[in-house]
Design a protein around this motif. Structure first.
Motif, PDB file in Angstrom:
ATOM      1  N   UNK A 220       0.831  -1.196   0.000  1.00  0.00           N
ATOM      2  CA  UNK A 220       0.000   0.000   0.000  1.00  0.00           C
ATOM      3  C   UNK A 220       0.867   1.248   0.000  1.00  0.00           C
ATOM      4  N   UNK A 221       0.414   2.264  -0.690  1.00  0.00           N
ATOM      5  CA  UNK A 221       1.052   3.568  -0.616  1.00  0.00           C
ATOM      6  C   UNK A 221      -0.004   4.610  -0.308  1.00  0.00           C
ATOM      7  N   UNK A 222       0.359   5.545   0.514  1.00  0.00           N
ATOM      8  CA  UNK A 222      -0.578   6.608   0.848  1.00  0.00           C
ATOM      9  C   UNK A 222       0.126   7.948   0.725  1.00  0.00           C
ATOM     10  N   UNK A 223      -0.543   8.906   0.075  1.00  0.00           N
ATOM     11  CA  UNK A 223      -0.005  10.259   0.042  1.00  0.00           C
ATOM     12  C   UNK A 223      -1.143  11.255  -0.103  1.00  0.00           C
ATOM     13  N   UNK A 224      -0.838  12.516   0.131  1.00  0.00           N
ATOM     14  CA  UNK A 224      -1.829  13.580  -0.023  1.00  0.00           C
ATOM     15  C   UNK A 224      -1.263  14.608  -0.971  1.00  0.00           C
ATOM     16  N   UNK A 225      -2.079  14.984  -1.943  1.00  0.00           N
ATOM     17  CA  UNK A 225      -1.574  15.956  -2.916  1.00  0.00           C
ATOM     18  C   UNK A 225      -2.748  16.731  -3.481  1.00  0.00           C
ATOM     19  N   UNK A 226      -2.561  18.029  -3.638  1.00  0.00           N
ATOM     20  CA  UNK A 226      -3.604  18.856  -4.227  1.00  0.00           C
ATOM     21  C   UNK A 226      -4.936  18.739  -3.499  1.00  0.00           C
ATOM     22  N   UNK A 227      -4.866  18.575  -2.164  1.00  0.00           N
ATOM     23  CA  UNK A 227      -6.090  18.508  -1.386  1.00  0.00           C
ATOM     24  C   UNK A 227      -6.799  17.161  -1.449  1.00  0.00           C
TER      25      UNK A 227
END
Lengths: 257, 178
Positions: A220-227
């Motif tokens: 799994x990968x998790x990130x936050x970008x551009x809201x």
């Protein structure tokens, strides 16, 4: 109007779907052209035969009852999930203290939730999509088909990228439900493996870097970008998934919410 | 937060009344009572789950979109070959180019014949006729439900009726010969 145009438009005319100009033009043509006029009568007869054929099926009464019952059960189950056991708060004082504690601790528990519980929900969503053979509500490799499909189904517009040239073709999109809200699920393929990418608006706008995790043999990968919150999950090699995530992040235009 | 009780009440008010429409389209797409019932029940549970995403404008079209998706997913799993071979917009696009006067013949149809002919159409043709002539939906609503442009709805409907007409004429001729 010529005969060819009249033939194309006659159904829309019968259905009352032509604009006033088109209507006038076809009416004029039908008055002048015996062949088209006959064809028009024929289409009308056909439409009437279909409409008058009592062809509409009605839902059986027991199905109605079964569905009502299933919905009640579903609503109850949802309520039970949200209800806090009240018997613990017997005295008013305890209640007040507890309320204060909740106020203080809520942000903390909220953060924990987004890491652990959401991770589990994301994985469950991925596995479910493969098990039930329900990968996509909109099976399409065209990002311009998939993206507009979400219009009106979600209160945000997820960025949709095609990474076919890079070896990760888009398979389609789906609605899913994670962290107590409807989310967009995009499905990509890597050889014979599938990658689910779950997207929904982030609570805080700050961008975060990649967080990798392994769970039950899935990466799994998790990130936050551009809201937006992003979760990518798959059974491909973690290095493969990492490549995919890097590509996706590079490709993604700033998201609109 | 919306209480579950309110959610259920609102759902029962806005979505539940369209069950006949839901069943009708599911029945025509699956061509089978049992499967249609399963499709409708599954669709309703999905609809309830995603009810928060419903904007509150057109409950019937919203529900029918879900029913249609559920049916197609099921058809792809269980009757994929049927879906693939029956319908190809390109191949069929040459059909119905010429008038084929048969008005007199058409007047002799009965509902059994129409039912059989409609059932014999490919799913994509069948559904536009059902949505338009049995459910009285507008082209715009059908476009939304089938996720295609309005122009496609128009041309599909024209072709579907052209085919239907030909099937009916063949049947009538066949029966009168016998």
């Amino acid at each position: 109007m010529n005969c060819e145009a009249a033939q194309t438009l006659v159904d829309a005319y019968i259905d009352g779907e032509l604009d006033p100009t088109g209507k006038l033009e076809i009416e004029r043509h039908l008055q002048e052209c015996a062949l088209c006029s006959e064809g028009y009568q024929e289409q009308r007869t056909l439409k009437r035969a279909v409409g008058a054929g009592e062809l509409r099926f009605k839902a059986p009464a027991e199905l109605q009852q079964r569905i009502r019952f299933a919905l009640r059960r579903e609503a109850k189950a949802e309520t039970a999930q949200r209800t806090v056991p009240l018997r613990w708060f017997t005295a008013a004082a305890t209640l007040a203290v507890a309320a204060l504690a909740v106020l203080v601790l809520l942000p903390l528990s909220r953060d924990r939730r987004s890491d652990d519980v959401v991770e589990r929900e994301v994985l469950a969503g991925h596995v479910r999509s493969l098990m039930a053979n329900h990968l996509a509500d909109v099976p399409s490799s065209d990002q311009h088909t998939v993206k507009p499909w979400f219009d009106g189904k979600l209160d945000f517009s997820p960025p949709v990228e095609d990474l076919k040239a890079e070896g990760f073709p888009l398979v389609g999109g789906r609605l899913d439900y994670i962290d107590n809200r409807p989310v967009a699920a995009l499905v990509y393929q890597r050889r014979k493996h599938f990658i689910n990418v779950f997207i929904w608006p982030a609570v805080s706008g700050a961008a975060t870097g990649n967080k990798a995790a392994e769970r039950q043999g899935y990466s799994l990968f998790h990130w936050t970008k551009g809201g937006m919150n992003y979760w990518a999950v798959s059974d491909v090699e973690q290095s493969d998934l990492k490549t995919f995530v890097d590509l996706l992040q590079k490709a993604a235009a700033p998201a609109k919410s | 937060m919306l209480g579950e009780k309110d959610k259920l009440a609102r759902f029962e008010q806005t979505i539940l009344p369209h069950m006949d429409a839901a069943y009708n389209i599911a029945r025509w797409l699956t061509r089978n009572d049992r499967d249609a019932e399963d499709m409708v029940q599954e669709s309703y549970l999905r609809a309830f789950k995603f009810f928060d995403a419903f904007t509150g404008v057109n409950g019937r079209a919203w529900l029918l979109t879900i029913v249609r998706n559920t049916c197609y997913t099921w058809l792809q799993q269980n009757r994929a070959r049927e879906l693939m071979t029956e319908f190809d917009e390109e191949i069929h696009s040459g059909e119905g180019d010429a008038w084929n006067p048969a008005a007199r013949l058409l007047k002799e149809t009965d509902s059994r014949m129409v039912r059989q002919a409609l059932e014999a159409l490919p799913a994509e043709y069948r559904e536009v006729v059902v949505l338009r002539d049995l459910e009285d939906l507008s082209y715009k609503e059908i476009a939304e439900i089938a996720a295609v442009p309005i122009g496609t709805v128009m041309s599909r409907l024209a072709r579907a009726r052209g085919r239907l007409k030909r099937l009916l004429c063949d049947r009538i001729k066949g029966e009168s010969v016998r």
